[in-house]
Design an enzyme around this catalytic site. Structure first.
Site, short mmCIF file in Angstrom:
data_model
loop_
_atom_site.label_atom_id
_atom_site.label_comp_id
_atom_site.label_asym_id
_atom_site.label_seq_id
_atom_site.Cartn_x
_atom_site.Cartn_y
_atom_site.Cartn_z
N ASP A 53 0.91 -1.35 0.16
CA ASP A 53 0.16 0.08 -0.16
C ASP A 53 0.65 1.31 -0.26
O ASP A 53 1.60 1.54 0.94
CB ASP A 53 -0.73 -0.01 1.34
CG ASP A 53 -1.96 1.15 1.24
OD1 ASP A 53 -1.50 2.10 0.72
OD2 ASP A 53 -2.78 1.08 2.15
N VAL A 54 0.70 2.10 -1.13
CA VAL A 54 1.84 3.29 -1.01
C VAL A 54 1.54 4.07 -0.09
O VAL A 54 2.35 5.19 0.09
CB VAL A 54 1.97 3.87 -2.45
CG1 VAL A 54 2.54 2.82 -3.70
CG2 VAL A 54 0.28 4.08 -3.02
N ASN A 79 1.08 5.87 -10.38
CA ASN A 79 -0.24 5.68 -10.88
C ASN A 79 -1.27 5.41 -10.02
O ASN A 79 -2.53 5.41 -10.48
CB ASN A 79 0.19 4.65 -12.03
CG ASN A 79 -1.04 4.13 -12.57
OD1 ASN A 79 -1.86 4.70 -13.50
ND2 ASN A 79 -1.77 2.96 -12.05
N SER A 130 -5.08 13.63 -14.01
CA SER A 130 -6.08 13.87 -14.66
C SER A 130 -6.62 14.91 -15.18
O SER A 130 -6.29 15.97 -14.79
CB SER A 130 -7.40 12.80 -13.71
OG SER A 130 -8.54 12.81 -14.22
N TYR A 143 -11.65 13.64 -5.18
CA TYR A 143 -10.82 13.12 -6.40
C TYR A 143 -10.37 14.51 -7.23
O TYR A 143 -9.02 14.58 -7.47
CB TYR A 143 -11.54 12.18 -7.22
CG TYR A 143 -10.55 11.70 -8.45
CD1 TYR A 143 -9.85 10.77 -8.29
CD2 TYR A 143 -10.89 12.30 -9.89
CE1 TYR A 143 -9.12 10.12 -9.34
CE2 TYR A 143 -10.09 11.46 -10.82
CZ TYR A 143 -9.18 10.66 -10.51
OH TYR A 143 -8.57 10.00 -11.73
N LYS A 147 -6.32 15.29 -7.57
CA LYS A 147 -5.46 15.24 -8.78
C LYS A 147 -4.96 16.86 -9.07
O LYS A 147 -4.01 17.14 -9.88
CB LYS A 147 -6.41 15.01 -9.70
CG LYS A 147 -6.75 13.42 -9.85
CD LYS A 147 -5.53 12.68 -9.93
CE LYS A 147 -5.75 11.15 -9.91
NZ LYS A 147 -4.63 10.25 -10.24
N THR A 178 -10.61 1.39 -19.27
CA THR A 178 -10.07 0.67 -18.24
C THR A 178 -11.13 -0.34 -17.66
O THR A 178 -12.46 0.07 -17.89
CB THR A 178 -9.48 1.24 -17.08
OG1 THR A 178 -10.36 2.19 -16.58
CG2 THR A 178 -8.31 2.06 -17.52
#
Ligand code: NAD
Length: 250
Positions: A53-54, A79, A130, A143, A147, A178
């Site tokens: 988990d980053v 990413n 994004s 979000y 971003k 995706t």
């Protein structure tokens, strides 16, 4: 053409979607890839991969240890992203906000910091932002903010890491086909109409393919882009070229 500096290409969020396409493209082109994800990314013949988990110190330490064993980091692609806390500025939970900022904004900062001493001059960081980091969407406050933060963090990183000879750029993808985007379209009331609505956001009137984003990331990380740093490159089929939805006023 000049080669990348020694070391692996670290790709976070490599288990699926754009991250998986990035890992596959680097591997196809003969680079060694370290794929990182919450669940173990699919095996790429002979390439290392790690479950991490980053957003946690323990996760970042695992990545750093493996990267050191691989002889350093040539390219870091930040990413991985959390998109699980939609909601307007009046609705988004504090917990969802924190998780979104933690994974999408703070983790790229801290992972880059953890790996920087393994990066030689000529290496590069590519952040995956994004179009929603350039403009906002209704009901997606966390979000959008994460971003937007990543866009300007990219510029800050480009300035602060330039003395080490490390370039930092970002891509800002439009809607990309995706698994998760296709699943969201399929789950909507009228999938065909929803798909057309997404397509019509882009001047090219289609969704992007994960590989089309990967190809631009590959370029930004490569010596072909040796005089590019601090740039946010939309990979959006012309979405942000217009203040109208392609062809029709909003
Ligand atoms: P996705 O959700 O399909 O895949 C993201 C991957 O990241 C998943 O495998 C997930 O497990 C992993 N991940 C999430 N949190 C993590 C963490 N804390 N540590 C490690 N791994 C973690 O996403 P995608 O659609 O492939 O998007 C990839 C990137 O592109 C994201 O940064 C996303 O914001 C951005 N993006 C996507 C689109 C699109 O249309 N798909 C558009 C613009 C930007």
């Amino acid at each position: 053409a000049p080669a990348l500096p020694p070391g692996v290409v670290v790709v976070t969020g490599a288990a699926r979607g754009i991250g998986r396409a990035i890992a596959e493209l680097y591997a196809e082109r003969g680079h060694r890839v370290l794929g990182v994800d919450l669940t173990l990314p699919p095996a790429l013949r002979g390439h290392p991969r790690v479950r991490a988990d980053v957003s946690t110190a323990a996760g970042r330490e695992r990545i750093t240890r493996l990267a050191r064993e691989e002889g350093g980091v040539a390219v870091l692609v930040n990413n991985a992203a959390f998109q699980g806390a939609p909601g307007s500025v009046l609705e988004v939970s504090e917990r969802g906000w924190s998780r979104t900022l933690g994974v999408n904004l703070t983790a790229p900062l801290l992972l880059t910091r953890a790996l920087i001493d393994l990066m030689a001059p000529g290496s590069a960081v590519v952040n995956v932002a994004s179009v929603q980091g350039l403009f906002a969407e209704q009901n997606n406050a966390a979000y959008n903010a994460s971003k937007g933060g990543l866009v300007n963090l990219t510029r800050a990183m480009s300035l602060d890491l330039a003395p080490r000879g490390v370039r930092v750029n970002a891509v800002a993808p439009g809607a990309i086909a995706t698994e998760s985007v296709l699943a969201a379209i399929a789950a909507s009331g009228d999938p065909e109409q929803t798909r057309r609505d997404y397509e019509d956001l882009h001047a090219l009137r289609r969704l992007g393919e994960p590989r089309e984003v990967a190809q631009v990331i590959y370029f930004l990380g490569s010596p072909e882009a040796s005089f590019l740093t601090g740039v946010i490159l939309p990979v959006d089929g012309g979405m942000t070229a217009s203040f109208m939805m392609a062809g029709r006023p909003v």
